[in-house]
Design a protein around this motif. Structure first.
Motif, mmCIF file in Angstrom:
data_model
loop_
_atom_site.group_PDB
_atom_site.id
_atom_site.type_symbol
_atom_site.label_atom_id
_atom_site.label_comp_id
_atom_site.label_asym_id
_atom_site.label_seq_id
_atom_site.Cartn_x
_atom_site.Cartn_y
_atom_site.Cartn_z
ATOM 1 N N ARG A 296 0.803 -1.220 0.000
ATOM 2 C CA ARG A 296 0.000 0.000 0.000
ATOM 3 C C ARG A 296 0.842 1.279 0.000
ATOM 4 O O ARG A 296 0.535 2.249 -0.697
ATOM 5 C CB ARG A 296 -0.906 -0.013 1.235
ATOM 6 N N TYR A 297 1.925 1.280 0.762
ATOM 7 C CA TYR A 297 2.733 2.496 0.886
ATOM 8 C C TYR A 297 3.974 2.495 -0.009
ATOM 9 O O TYR A 297 4.747 3.453 0.009
ATOM 10 C CB TYR A 297 3.171 2.683 2.343
ATOM 11 N N SER A 298 4.178 1.431 -0.776
ATOM 12 C CA SER A 298 5.421 1.319 -1.548
ATOM 13 C C SER A 298 5.572 2.372 -2.648
ATOM 14 O O SER A 298 6.632 3.003 -2.748
ATOM 15 C CB SER A 298 5.546 -0.093 -2.132
ATOM 16 N N PRO A 299 4.568 2.600 -3.505
ATOM 17 C CA PRO A 299 4.772 3.590 -4.576
ATOM 18 C C PRO A 299 5.087 4.993 -4.054
ATOM 19 O O PRO A 299 6.029 5.647 -4.511
ATOM 20 C CB PRO A 299 3.438 3.561 -5.340
ATOM 21 N N VAL A 300 4.305 5.460 -3.063
ATOM 22 C CA VAL A 300 4.533 6.819 -2.561
ATOM 23 C C VAL A 300 5.862 6.902 -1.814
ATOM 24 O O VAL A 300 6.547 7.938 -1.855
ATOM 25 C CB VAL A 300 3.357 7.272 -1.660
ATOM 26 N N SER A 301 6.274 5.802 -1.162
ATOM 27 C CA SER A 301 7.543 5.807 -0.427
ATOM 28 C C SER A 301 8.720 6.025 -1.366
ATOM 29 O O SER A 301 9.616 6.839 -1.100
ATOM 30 C CB SER A 301 7.731 4.490 0.330
ATOM 31 N N VAL A 302 8.735 5.306 -2.492
ATOM 32 C CA VAL A 302 9.886 5.416 -3.384
ATOM 33 C C VAL A 302 9.855 6.715 -4.184
ATOM 34 O O VAL A 302 10.903 7.234 -4.583
ATOM 35 C CB VAL A 302 9.997 4.168 -4.295
ATOM 36 N N ILE A 303 8.673 7.283 -4.410
ATOM 37 C CA ILE A 303 8.609 8.622 -5.018
ATOM 38 C C ILE A 303 9.237 9.644 -4.071
ATOM 39 O O ILE A 303 10.017 10.515 -4.492
ATOM 40 C CB ILE A 303 7.152 8.998 -5.362
ATOM 41 N N ALA A 420 8.914 3.206 -8.485
ATOM 42 C CA ALA A 420 7.552 3.596 -8.111
ATOM 43 C C ALA A 420 6.532 2.959 -9.051
ATOM 44 O O ALA A 420 5.455 2.514 -8.618
ATOM 45 C CB ALA A 420 7.424 5.123 -8.142
ATOM 46 N N TRP A 421 6.860 2.908 -10.337
ATOM 47 C CA TRP A 421 5.964 2.268 -11.309
ATOM 48 C C TRP A 421 5.806 0.779 -10.992
ATOM 49 O O TRP A 421 4.690 0.242 -11.011
ATOM 50 C CB TRP A 421 6.523 2.466 -12.715
ATOM 51 N N LEU A 422 6.910 0.116 -10.649
ATOM 52 C CA LEU A 422 6.837 -1.300 -10.276
ATOM 53 C C LEU A 422 6.016 -1.486 -8.998
ATOM 54 O O LEU A 422 5.223 -2.435 -8.882
ATOM 55 C CB LEU A 422 8.245 -1.864 -10.074
ATOM 56 N N GLY A 423 6.193 -0.579 -8.031
ATOM 57 C CA GLY A 423 5.416 -0.653 -6.801
ATOM 58 C C GLY A 423 3.929 -0.484 -7.059
ATOM 59 O O GLY A 423 3.092 -1.145 -6.446
ATOM 60 N N LEU A 424 3.576 0.395 -8.004
ATOM 61 C CA LEU A 424 2.172 0.600 -8.361
ATOM 62 C C LEU A 424 1.593 -0.651 -9.022
ATOM 63 O O LEU A 424 0.458 -1.059 -8.727
ATOM 64 C CB LEU A 424 2.051 1.803 -9.300
ATOM 65 N N LEU A 425 2.367 -1.284 -9.907
ATOM 66 C CA LEU A 425 1.917 -2.529 -10.534
ATOM 67 C C LEU A 425 1.696 -3.612 -9.480
ATOM 68 O O LEU A 425 0.721 -4.381 -9.552
ATOM 69 C CB LEU A 425 2.945 -3.010 -11.561
ATOM 70 N N LEU A 426 2.587 -3.676 -8.489
ATOM 71 C CA LEU A 426 2.449 -4.656 -7.418
ATOM 72 C C LEU A 426 1.192 -4.393 -6.596
ATOM 73 O O LEU A 426 0.451 -5.325 -6.257
ATOM 74 C CB LEU A 426 3.684 -4.626 -6.524
ATOM 75 N N LEU A 427 0.930 -3.137 -6.292
ATOM 76 C CA LEU A 427 -0.271 -2.787 -5.527
ATOM 77 C C LEU A 427 -1.529 -3.185 -6.282
ATOM 78 O O LEU A 427 -2.492 -3.707 -5.702
ATOM 79 C CB LEU A 427 -0.263 -1.286 -5.224
#
Length: 436
Positions: A296-303, A420-427
């Motif tokens: 849940r927090y991965s994309p925003v964290s890496v941005i 961040a793109w990979l994190g969004l795909l995972l989410l």
């Protein structure tokens, strides 16, 4: 009593936690002492220092790429506790070789002919050591912990790793190199004794024959792990995170010396702050997720991590170096007008990075059968190390072609966007699995 506190009081977790903590401490005491001594005392130019730092990282990473498939098979097919004892015994011999190289370099005896090759040999061997220990420290958790303890255990292992990095890095930057030589051998001995206390962790399924064909087994391992989209995307996201981390760690010592005109104690301080930040992020994301494994927090964290890298770059660009050849000590560095923004940017990079990566490791041990957890971690290590090798080669090439170290940071910021793109795909994959 919290879940974390409860686990730290139990033999099913504490000996493993102490063993991996001491291993990470020793890795970083040795690596940091070696790199700082060579960069500051042996190779004087920015280009030579940058190349050596990158080559050292490459030498340490290479075994992960070559041997992770075998390490994963062994960890799933054999008793993990027994493997820990063998690996930790080997660490004692490796550190004797590394300590010999440090002492020879310190004494100025055959530095290029004997000392540096011994240092690199021990570094490569420590990479082999970490390759075989790495799958176990995560894969053993679902075997010894309850389901609601796995995320907390993963966070503690990750936080403990960075606390150990912190301790090893502080010592390497502040104690004489000859003391570091003694310290790495003593730590290896204590780590072996701790490893002997890890409870048995036998194979969870049918014991299959080992495949010693490195290339074939590596390809098969990665292919088999890719069936679950969530696990595949977690591996890819972790790989880019560690590529970013590798490039940053390569940059810190030569950047501190040649761009910020700071002493090796300041270079050590950078690594310390980075380690503290990742530990904070590792624990914080577990509190936010309340034990639930989620990206849940991965994309925003890496941005956020990328934005902090950009801030770090801008501060370095505006830094006015000393012109008289002197290097700033820690107190002089901290009193510099731009030091606080620089250190806060670095802390932000690390906190955001820790929040990004910890849930991803939990994916790898939660969404696969317990009979395959070590091989899943090993597949992750193969892809991670391949990505880190590419990152190290890029950093080496950029240094060799004379691109200044500050501009390397822009590459790091760009990689955060891809993560961040990979994190969004995972989410999205996670939500699709829940909806299905």
């Amino acid at each position: 009593m919290t879940v974390s506190t409860h686990m730290l009081r139990r033999r099913r977790f504490l000996p493993l936690f102490v063993t991996q903590l001491l291993g990470a401490f020793n890795d970083n005491l040795y690596k940091t002492a070696m790199v700082l001594f060579v960069v500051y005392e042996v190779y004087r130019s920015e280009e030579a220092g940058g190349v050596f730092s990158a080559v050292a990282s490459l030498v340490f990473i290479l075994p992960f790429f070559i041997l992770s498939a075998l390490a994963g098979q062994l960890a799933d097919m054999r008793d993990k506790a027994r493997i820990i004892r063998i690996v930790k015994a080997a660490e004692i011999a490796i550190m004797i070789v590394g300590a010999t190289g440090l002492v020879l370099a310190w004494r100025g005896i055959a530095v290029d002919l004997v000392a540096v090759p011994l240092l690199m040999l021990a570094l490569f061997a420590m990479g082999v050591h970490s390759t075989f220990f790495g799958p176990i420290k995560y894969a053993i958790l679902p075997q010894h912990l309850r389901e609601n303890e796995v995320l907390a255990g993963t966070g503690l292992v990750e936080a403990g790793t960075y606390i150990a990095i912190l301790g090893g890095t502080i010592l390497a930057g502040w104690i004489p190199v000859e003391f570091a030589a003694v310290g790495v051998v003593l730590t290896a001995v204590v780590g072996y004794l701790a490893g002997r206390q890890v409870p048995p962790a036998p194979a969870q399924g049918e014991v299959e024959p080992l495949d010693f064909h490195m290339l074939r087994s590596s390809i098969a391992l990665v292919r088999n792990t890719s069936h679950d989209r969530r696990v595949f995307l977690a591996i890819m996201a972790i790989s880019f995170f560690w590529t970013i981390g590798a490039v940053l760690f390569i940059q810190f010592p030569p950047l501190a010396k040649h761009v910020l005109t700071a002493s090796r104690e300041v270079a050590s301080l950078f690594l310390v702050i980075f380690s503290i930040g990742v530990a904070i992020g590792s624990v914080s994301v577990n509190a936010l997720l309340k034990g639930t494994v989620s990206a849940r927090y991965s994309p925003v964290s890496v941005i956020c991590m990328g934005l902090f890298v950009l801030a770090f770059y801008l501060v370095c660009r505006t830094w006015v170096p000393e012109t008289d050849g002197t290097l700033l000590n820690v107190s002089e560095f901290v009193s510099h007008a731009m030091a606080i923004p620089l250190l806060l940017s670095l802390l932000g990079i690390a906190v955001a990075g820790g929040m990004f990566v910890v849930p991803l490791y939990a994916f790898l041990t939660t969404f696969v059968p317990k009979t395959q957890t070590a091989r899943t971690i090993a597949a992750n290590n193969i892809v991670n190390s391949g990505a880190m090798v590419i990152g190290s080669l890029i950093a080496t090439g950029l240094s060799a072609f004379g691109l200044d170290l500050v501009h390397h940071l822009l590459l790091t910021a760009a990689m955060c966007l891809f993560s961040a793109w990979l994190g969004l795909l995972l989410l999205r994959a996670e939500r699709a699995a829940l909806a299905g």
